[in-house]
Write a protein that holds these residues in place. Structure first.
Motif, PDB file in Angstrom:
ATOM      1  N   THR B 280     -10.337  20.629 -24.378  1.00 18.78           N
ATOM      2  CA  THR B 280     -10.017  21.980 -23.907  1.00 18.78           C
ATOM      3  C   THR B 280      -8.585  22.321 -24.308  1.00 18.78           C
ATOM      4  O   THR B 280      -7.671  21.533 -24.073  1.00 18.78           O
ATOM      5  CB  THR B 280     -10.181  22.048 -22.375  1.00 18.78           C
ATOM      6  OG1 THR B 280     -11.575  21.972 -22.070  1.00 18.78           O
ATOM      7  CG2 THR B 280      -9.609  23.335 -21.802  1.00 18.78           C
ATOM      8  N   ILE B 289     -14.213  24.923 -15.854  1.00 14.13           N
ATOM      9  CA  ILE B 289     -15.230  24.173 -16.582  1.00 14.13           C
ATOM     10  C   ILE B 289     -16.051  23.414 -15.544  1.00 14.13           C
ATOM     11  O   ILE B 289     -15.491  22.726 -14.695  1.00 14.13           O
ATOM     12  CB  ILE B 289     -14.539  23.193 -17.546  1.00 14.13           C
ATOM     13  CG1 ILE B 289     -13.754  23.992 -18.588  1.00 14.13           C
ATOM     14  CG2 ILE B 289     -15.547  22.253 -18.205  1.00 14.13           C
ATOM     15  CD1 ILE B 289     -12.439  23.374 -18.934  1.00 14.13           C
ATOM     16  N   VAL B 291     -19.154  20.707 -14.866  1.00 15.60           N
ATOM     17  CA  VAL B 291     -19.851  19.625 -15.568  1.00 15.60           C
ATOM     18  C   VAL B 291     -20.745  18.888 -14.577  1.00 15.60           C
ATOM     19  O   VAL B 291     -20.323  18.578 -13.460  1.00 15.60           O
ATOM     20  CB  VAL B 291     -18.845  18.609 -16.150  1.00 15.60           C
ATOM     21  CG1 VAL B 291     -19.513  17.729 -17.199  1.00 15.60           C
ATOM     22  CG2 VAL B 291     -17.622  19.290 -16.704  1.00 15.60           C
ATOM     23  N   PHE B 296     -21.513  12.965 -17.351  1.00 13.91           N
ATOM     24  CA  PHE B 296     -20.522  11.887 -17.440  1.00 13.91           C
ATOM     25  C   PHE B 296     -21.188  10.519 -17.476  1.00 13.91           C
ATOM     26  O   PHE B 296     -20.843   9.670 -18.285  1.00 13.91           O
ATOM     27  CB  PHE B 296     -19.548  11.946 -16.254  1.00 13.91           C
ATOM     28  CG  PHE B 296     -18.560  13.072 -16.344  1.00 13.91           C
ATOM     29  CD1 PHE B 296     -17.649  13.117 -17.390  1.00 13.91           C
ATOM     30  CD2 PHE B 296     -18.532  14.079 -15.401  1.00 13.91           C
ATOM     31  CE1 PHE B 296     -16.728  14.152 -17.491  1.00 13.91           C
ATOM     32  CE2 PHE B 296     -17.612  15.118 -15.491  1.00 13.91           C
ATOM     33  CZ  PHE B 296     -16.716  15.154 -16.541  1.00 13.91           C
ATOM     34  N   ASP B 300     -22.443  10.135 -21.068  1.00 10.14           N
ATOM     35  CA  ASP B 300     -21.194   9.452 -21.431  1.00 10.14           C
ATOM     36  C   ASP B 300     -20.194  10.384 -22.114  1.00 10.14           C
ATOM     37  O   ASP B 300     -19.493   9.985 -23.037  1.00 10.14           O
ATOM     38  CB  ASP B 300     -21.519   8.247 -22.333  1.00 10.14           C
ATOM     39  CG  ASP B 300     -20.299   7.348 -22.545  1.00 10.14           C
ATOM     40  OD1 ASP B 300     -19.393   7.373 -21.692  1.00 10.14           O
ATOM     41  OD2 ASP B 300     -20.257   6.635 -23.565  1.00 10.14           O
ATOM     42  N   LEU B 301     -20.149  11.638 -21.662  1.00 11.03           N
ATOM     43  CA  LEU B 301     -19.190  12.572 -22.267  1.00 11.03           C
ATOM     44  C   LEU B 301     -17.779  12.297 -21.754  1.00 11.03           C
ATOM     45  O   LEU B 301     -17.601  11.834 -20.628  1.00 11.03           O
ATOM     46  CB  LEU B 301     -19.585  14.012 -21.935  1.00 11.03           C
ATOM     47  CG  LEU B 301     -20.926  14.486 -22.477  1.00 11.03           C
ATOM     48  CD1 LEU B 301     -21.120  15.975 -22.184  1.00 11.03           C
ATOM     49  CD2 LEU B 301     -21.053  14.227 -23.975  1.00 11.03           C
ATOM     50  N   SER B 302     -16.811  12.567 -22.609  1.00  6.41           N
ATOM     51  CA  SER B 302     -15.400  12.532 -22.211  1.00  6.41           C
ATOM     52  C   SER B 302     -14.860  13.943 -22.297  1.00  6.41           C
ATOM     53  O   SER B 302     -15.123  14.642 -23.272  1.00  6.41           O
ATOM     54  CB  SER B 302     -14.589  11.658 -23.169  1.00  6.41           C
ATOM     55  OG  SER B 302     -14.914  10.319 -23.017  1.00  6.41           O
ATOM     56  N   LEU B 303     -14.071  14.333 -21.296  1.00  6.78           N
ATOM     57  CA  LEU B 303     -13.419  15.637 -21.345  1.00  6.78           C
ATOM     58  C   LEU B 303     -11.921  15.421 -21.369  1.00  6.78           C
ATOM     59  O   LEU B 303     -11.360  14.726 -20.509  1.00  6.78           O
ATOM     60  CB  LEU B 303     -13.822  16.496 -20.139  1.00  6.78           C
ATOM     61  CG  LEU B 303     -15.077  17.354 -20.346  1.00  6.78           C
ATOM     62  CD1 LEU B 303     -16.314  16.511 -20.524  1.00  6.78           C
ATOM     63  CD2 LEU B 303     -15.251  18.340 -19.207  1.00  6.78           C
ATOM     64  N   ARG B 304     -11.272  16.020 -22.347  1.00  8.64           N
ATOM     65  CA  ARG B 304      -9.839  15.850 -22.527  1.00  8.64           C
ATOM     66  C   ARG B 304      -9.171  17.221 -22.655  1.00  8.64           C
ATOM     67  O   ARG B 304      -9.854  18.254 -22.693  1.00  8.64           O
ATOM     68  CB  ARG B 304      -9.580  15.057 -23.820  1.00  8.64           C
ATOM     69  CG  ARG B 304     -10.353  13.742 -23.943  1.00  8.64           C
ATOM     70  CD  ARG B 304      -9.681  12.627 -23.187  1.00  8.64           C
ATOM     71  NE  ARG B 304      -8.330  12.412 -23.642  1.00  8.64           N
ATOM     72  CZ  ARG B 304      -7.983  11.614 -24.665  1.00  8.64           C
ATOM     73  NH1 ARG B 304      -8.902  10.962 -25.326  1.00  8.64           N
ATOM     74  NH2 ARG B 304      -6.710  11.453 -25.012  1.00  8.64           N
ATOM     75  N   GLY B 305      -7.869  17.219 -22.753  1.00  9.90           N
ATOM     76  CA  GLY B 305      -7.144  18.459 -22.977  1.00  9.90           C
ATOM     77  C   GLY B 305      -6.153  18.290 -24.117  1.00  9.90           C
ATOM     78  O   GLY B 305      -5.776  17.162 -24.454  1.00  9.90           O
TER      79      GLY B 305
END
Lengths: 369, 369
Positions: B280, B289, B291, B296, B300-305
């Motif tokens: 993001t 956002i 989710v 997760f 197995d998603l990763s959310l970053r900035g």
């Protein structure tokens, strides 16, 4: 109980069609093959409500291959993921008919000709955990079984590969923590939550714990503090402008754990320090996780997930067996504790109803065979 | 216009209290010091609505230290983050009074005695970007300035350090991509979005692009396809059960970019493959956002900035200068293009109003001094 036609996913008791074993093939094999004892098992033929679709039946003896080990099960828990598998809502949907259960401990009953390093009387656990532990005798390849110390309390041996291992891997795999650091978690009264508190404490890592507001939450707080929790807050206590002002001298946590979702996940995010990571491993509230854009951009948070299933690869499995030995040693020394109720196999359906939450909050149900 | 007392955060034009410079100190310094020319600058004394709080004033000459470089600014853009800084809503709140602007290109006008490697006539950009570019002469330490190729179109040199560098770093810093892979993004018509399409294409990486439904979205799709987009969907086209069925032969993306939030972020998540990462970098919809827990755990998603400000450390800054040279070279060769409107400094407030969105969607406004 009658012998039934079963095709089990891991091939331990292969398809027996027709339902009676042809007497001639039985005779021929009798000279060379070792047969397991018959097994009493919790079986489901369809996915659906576990209290409806499961029944306890007898399964016929199976022929053991040279690398097979027959294990007389001693104990196995009823985990939420076991329930989801039976319901058919788990992402890995077992082929039916299937025997329930995924982890447990047993004693080696007999071994195939080529088996090395395991002998009758040894205690073993399937590691990585593997399906079909809710039965009296399990036959699987020797590679499935991990020999453990027999001095470990049976109910801890039966439950170590799911909850305590999840807690330990989540503390180790995402952020490099050192003594004096802190972590934050919601759902702190869960077994994983209790393990996190104790495992963190052993590493001199502080834990900040969030629990639901409900009758008995003061007792829960005291209980978690006795396990080593530094701070325990109920969600309503965190309805303040800046939750970090409640931390006093504890450092802001770099790592957080979420097994609830919704507001409880937001509270974990609020505690995290700049650049922190939140690991989601459950969603007890059934609510999603909502995150502001600025949490990602300006606070540089990372959101990840943890699923034990990912650790099934050979490398990870080997590593996990070492961690399991460490955890069992802690349990043996009473440095790792959590509440369980051990229930005789005859009362399986009573235990199942408790595990399904039909009698309110109950300790983890562990079946003793 | 009068000389005013200003204390600027980066010390380029230090506090002048009282507003006239004592004549004796001026006389003493005149023998040894080089003075910059006076500067015409966009200044704000208070945080607030940029069209209200900014004014164009003359600033007095400043004394140059031995390591200072005086740069005659050629061009500088009005970025959304410039607006947020003036509003006081940016996480790094500039001390007021301050000169606006954060990136731009200029020509070296004069250098202090100890400056090496920069001479009058060179083109330079502040890298990492640095405050106070909306003025005719900027005096800063030589370490601030990065010398660039003068053959680059001026408006690209003025804008390279924020949007194109964001696009490139986001493609490079999170997931290791190889030719044939794909990425997905929302807000694809933004300058960062357009850069991602073009930079991905150069690496033979496919891009899946999501745009808003609005008048002219068909033209936008064509425009993005001409830049190299493999697929462009409006949000309404993605109201299907399985968005991945729309991908035809493209591989599922391992990396996604979100600058919108809300439903548009959910769509990026839906396209991502198992184990994928969403970065993001903006929140144009002002919606958070959301989710699911299973995204997760099971996906197995990763959310970053991503925030450019994080790249201000010396190591990263050095690396970024190399990437900037690469990007400017692409711009020079017309392999990296995006729409801008170059506006004379005299019309600053007209450009500012356009940048504030008061006349609907407008190209990036670039002030020419």
């Amino acid at each position: 109980m009658a012998l039934v036609a079963l095709k089990l996913i891991n091939g331990s008791r292969l398809a027996l069609h027709p339902t009676h074993i042809p007497s001639n093939s039985r005779t021929i094999r009798a000279f060379s093959a070792i047969m397991s004892p018959p097994s009493t098992a919790v079986v489901y033929d369809l996915h659906g409500p576990p209290d409806t679709v499961t029944r306890v039946i007898n399964l016929p003896p199976v022929e053991m291959k040279a690398n097979d080990v027959c294990v007389k099960m001693l104990a196995a828990p009823i985990n939420p993921s076991d329930i989801n598998r039976i319901e058919g809502v788990y992402p890995v949907r077992p082929e039916v008919p299937a025997v329930g259960g995924y982890e447990g401990v047993g004693e080696v009953h007999s071994v195939g000709n080529a088996v090395q390093g395991l002998s009758p009387g040894d205690w073993v656990i399937p590691s990585p955990p593997s399906s079909g532990t809710w039965q009296t005798y399990v036959v699987k390849d020797q590679s499935v079984w991990h020999k453990i110390n027999k001095e470990v309390p049976m109910e801890y041996a039966a439950t170590v590969t799911v909850n305590p291992l999840t807690a330990l891997r989540m503390l180790e795999d995402f952020v490099s923590l050192k003594a004096g650091d802190s972590v934050v978690q919601n759902g702190a009264t869960s077994i994983v939550g209790q393990c996190i508190i104790q495992l963190a404490k052993i590493r001199s890592i502080h834990s900040i714990n969030i629990i639901r507001d409900r009758a008995g939450s003061d007792e829960s707080k005291e209980k978690l503090k006795r396990l080593g929790a530094d701070e325990v807050f109920s969600e309503s206590q965190l309805e303040v402008k800046n939750v970090k002002s409640l931390l006093a001298n504890l450092p802001e946590p770099a790592l957080g754990f979420n097994c609830v979702g919704g507001n409880a996940a937001t509270l974990v995010l609020k505690f995290l320090r700049q650049g922190g990571t939140m690991v989601t491993y459950g969603g007890m509230s059934k609510k999603p996780i909502t995150v502001s854009t600025s949490s990602f951009i300006f606070k540089d948070l990372s959101l990840r997930g943890f699923w034990l299933q990912k650790l099934m690869g050979i490398d990870k499995a080997k590593e996990s067996r070492k961690l399991i030995d460490y955890l069992l040693d802690l349990a043996r020394q009473e440095k790792l504790k959590y509440e369980m109720e051990v229930v005789p196999f005859d009362n399986f359906h009573i235990a199942l109803n408790k595990a399904l939450g039909k009698q309110g909050s109950q300790p983890k149900q562990v079946i003793k065979f």
